[in-house]
Enzyme design. Structure first.
Site, PDB file in Angstrom:
ATOM      1  CG  HIS A 132      -0.476   0.007   2.515  1.00 47.63           C
ATOM      2  ND1 HIS A 132      -0.120   1.174   3.153  1.00 47.63           N
ATOM      3  CD2 HIS A 132      -0.225  -0.997   3.384  1.00 47.63           C
ATOM      4  CE1 HIS A 132       0.306   0.873   4.375  1.00 47.63           C
ATOM      5  NE2 HIS A 132       0.264  -0.430   4.551  1.00 47.63           N
ATOM      6  CD  GLU A 139      -3.259  -1.737   5.468  1.00 47.86           C
ATOM      7  OE1 GLU A 139      -3.554  -2.734   6.139  1.00 47.86           O
ATOM      8  OE2 GLU A 139      -2.668  -0.755   5.966  1.00 47.86           O
TER       9      GLU A 139
END
Lengths: 464, 464
Positions: free
Chosen positions: A281, A327
């Site tokens: 992420h 995320e």
């Protein structure tokens, strides 16, 4: 200086290998040579950490990271590079938080940080008596009588007996994730938690807390472990006399903001609509550079494709590096990726996530494998990865960005990259998650391990 | 807070274990619990690093370390604690070394450190033209014509393709160990080497150089990798025009000094004259605190015995923790230990050395095992160590302190503790080998792995 061929790792058991396994062995050695000699993930990570820095969803820096990530993959000449638009939560920390232990007339400032997605305190802060608990269940036992009007201090430490620190994080994590919501039910005015770490130091560890829809949101913050020990000791020494705490934070959640996943692709030569995804992420918490969380994962994912291109390896299936957005405090990028996969009728063979730090690789964990699958994966591939000490192929979790593919995309195997876990929670979500704590070789070995597994999947599939 | 039993690691494959293996599995879990929950190696290491510090053989600090190590083991109530006297080389660095690249009129100071056991330069230093080489063999090709009167600069970097960094160290190490002696043969006036490391930074890495008996000793020093790159670049840019170097160091070798190995013992309940040795070296280089090299090894060795005592485990065979003196520049402690073992007619089953840093354990390497031995060790013990991810049981080296037992004590199995190797040569022999670079859990996991293997050897022997 020209390097002589390095054959030692190849020769182990080579005599007993089939022709196909010998080809695999040679290719994996080439992958490692490329990663270790010409690896670029470390330099790319340096740029991401030092020239962009923290990149919480919705921030200007997150947008800079998106644009840079796209340019980087374009510069490598991947077959496709594009963005996937996604609306993300936009939480901002505001001014530096303040916390004091108030013991009679003594006010001791402590290191702390608002939990991600937390609400603010009133402008003037909150001062209230502290009650120390170690488990959310204690709330139910104590009830509103004992909790109302107080600041609840969850101080359960990591259970050090776990070998992998992720397990300790998992079992201590409810204090952060659900502590404020649970305490709010009984009228607590704020929650402070012991940072989720084994380390004893003065860094607070932020991270998301979630509010349900029933209780009134109350502020949540994490104390450094040194501060948590200090507070606990103060309470103990007070022998029943109330100890108070002052908390002030003015974080807030702004309206959702537009952002993007960044996708790079090497298009499959034989099965272009069958995908192997590798990702991490791109967003990070706002306290530092998001080096290990998850700069290493995104740079390793890009590196996998770079290695293939540099070697001239043309995958049969499409291999995608995905830099997921959000995320940390929403998981919206992961959801969007799965949603688009369904919408575009993509077939996904496997997805691999690197989001446990850029440490020395130990292997991979496969989500919910059958016993036969695990047996076959080990029988076929363990000996190929053993010379690189990345051969722990076990059942376990994958990652939260690729998680939404589960169920929505049939037949996909979800895989977690498993680096050594010992140091991750020393720096996780702290002001100390900086480039300097990443080791170049550890990072590049991880990229090579991931590329090796993807190569094997591309060549042999996962139909065990 | 009372800890609930943690069974997860035990349950793996428990159904298929024999009764003996189940007992072993339970005991190993207890060893890890003791190490991870109550471990003291980290605090002991803190004392060694911060209250004593560098402890090169023959120094006052080395003597302090001997006295403290003895007291520490006495405080744990081991059955025997004693010293083994040994005469050690006594080399002193003297004033901080000076080095300059001299490129025409430009003098650029560089970070460097005298090699251990090196001779000094003349008081006024040495200024001479530099010749850059990458291999000792090039000396023979060039001969005295090209070498005489020059400073030879050995600049061969680590081969990054090795997976374990020890292998890269091994193949680059001749430049340091033998470079000055080899270049002296052709009339070089000094040797400077690229520090033995993958890291690109400004720390010089010291370490022993050896002079033969034929050539006149010339001074040797290690440049930081940043300095080595700078010098190499300067030479390249000079396009054949001579580049000079200035080196000044006033290290010297004093007469041998008395010192000691420190030995602690849990005496065997059944076979008191049969020994399992676990050790590291108490001496360190003088540039820092000798934290990973080898404070971690000695503290882990003491911890193994402490764990056994804390658990109430009484070994059948005598288990000794040995804090060897003078590994770094003479190996005299190791030789003395073997000499006394022979003299005292001791029977030695196994010796395990921890001298590759206090990083996450990967397993153990057995010196020159038969194929059958290695097969049986793995068949019997791998599954017991796998839940702790310390189950790499392979053929390989052991350690230089226990090395002298080889040959002199028949039947002893020499074993090297194998931690993760990636970060070791970043700090090895540098001013950066400090306590802060040691992770508590990594250190304690290592002690637990060592205690587990010793427990298995004590219970089952090594007669495979």
């Amino acid at each position: 200086m020209k390097l002589k061929p390095l054959l030692s790792a190849l020769l182990i058991g080579a005599a007993s290998l089939s022709a196909s396994a010998q080809t695999d062995s040679v290719t994996i050695r080439k992958i490692y040579d490329e990663a270790l000699v010409n690896g670029q993930a470390y330099d790319n990570l340096h740029y991401l950490c030092k020239n962009i820095g923290q990149r919480l969803s919705g921030s200007t820096n997150a947008q800079k990271a998106v644009e840079w990530g796209k340019k980087l993959m374009e510069s490598y000449g991947f077959d496709k590079v594009y963005l996937q638009e996604v609306m993300v939560p936009h939480w901002v920390r505001g001014e530096k938080e303040q916390g004091f232990i108030i013991d009679g007339k003594t006010r001791t400032p402590v290191a702390l940080a608002a939990l991600g997605m937390s609400v603010a305190t009133p402008k003037e802060g909150i001062t209230a008596e502290v009650i120390e608990l170690h488990d959310l269940k204690e709330l139910d036992a104590l009830g509103a009588d004992k909790i109302k009007g107080k600041i609840v201090f969850f101080n359960r430490p990591f259970d050090e007996r776990f070998i992998e620190t992720g397990a300790a994080y998992g079992t201590a994590g409810d204090q952060r994730r659900s502590g404020p919501d649970a305490a709010s039910k009984y009228g607590a005015v704020a929650v402070i938690i012991r940072s989720l770490t084994s380390a004893l130091d003065n860094y607070p560890h932020t991270g998301t807390t979630s509010y349900g829809t029933v209780n009134t949101p109350i502020p949540g913050a994490a104390l450094s472990t040194v501060a948590a020990n200090k507070l606990s000791e103060t309470i103990k020494n007070a022998k029943g006399k109330p100890v108070k705490f002052f908390l002030k934070q003015n974080c807030q959640t702004l309206p959702d903001a537009p952002s993007f996943n960044v996708v790079g692709e090497l298009t499959g030569t034989e099965n272009p609509n069958q995908f192997v995804t590798v990702g991490g992420h791109l967003d990070s918490w706002d306290l530092a550079e998001g080096a290990h969380d998850d700069g290493t994962g995104v740079m390793q994912s890009v590196e996998v494709l770079r290695i293939f291109k540099a070697m001239g390896y043309k995958p049969k299936h499409s291999v995608r590096a995905v830099l997921f957005m959000n995320e940390e405090n929403g998981g919206r990028g992961g959801k969007k990726y799965a949603e688009l996969a369904v919408q575009n009728k993509e077939e996904h063979i496997a997805a691999i996530e690197s989001d446990e730090g850029g440490f020395t690789p130990r292997g991979f964990s496969f989500e919910r494998p059958s016993a036969e699958f695990l047996k076959q994966v080990n029988a076929n591939w363990k000996s190929l990865l053993a010379p690189y000490e990345a051969d722990m192929l076990v059942a376990g979790g994958s990652g939260s960005d690729i998680g939404p593919l589960r169920g929505s995309v049939p037949g996909v195997t979800l895989i977690g990259f498993r680096p050594d876990s010992q140091r991750y929670f020393d720096i996780h979500h702290t002001p100390n998650d900086v480039f300097e704590n990443v080791n170049k070789r550890e990072l590049h070995l991880g990229a090579a391990a991931m590329a090796s597994l993807i190569y094997l999947i591309d060549q042999h599939g996962l139909k065990f």
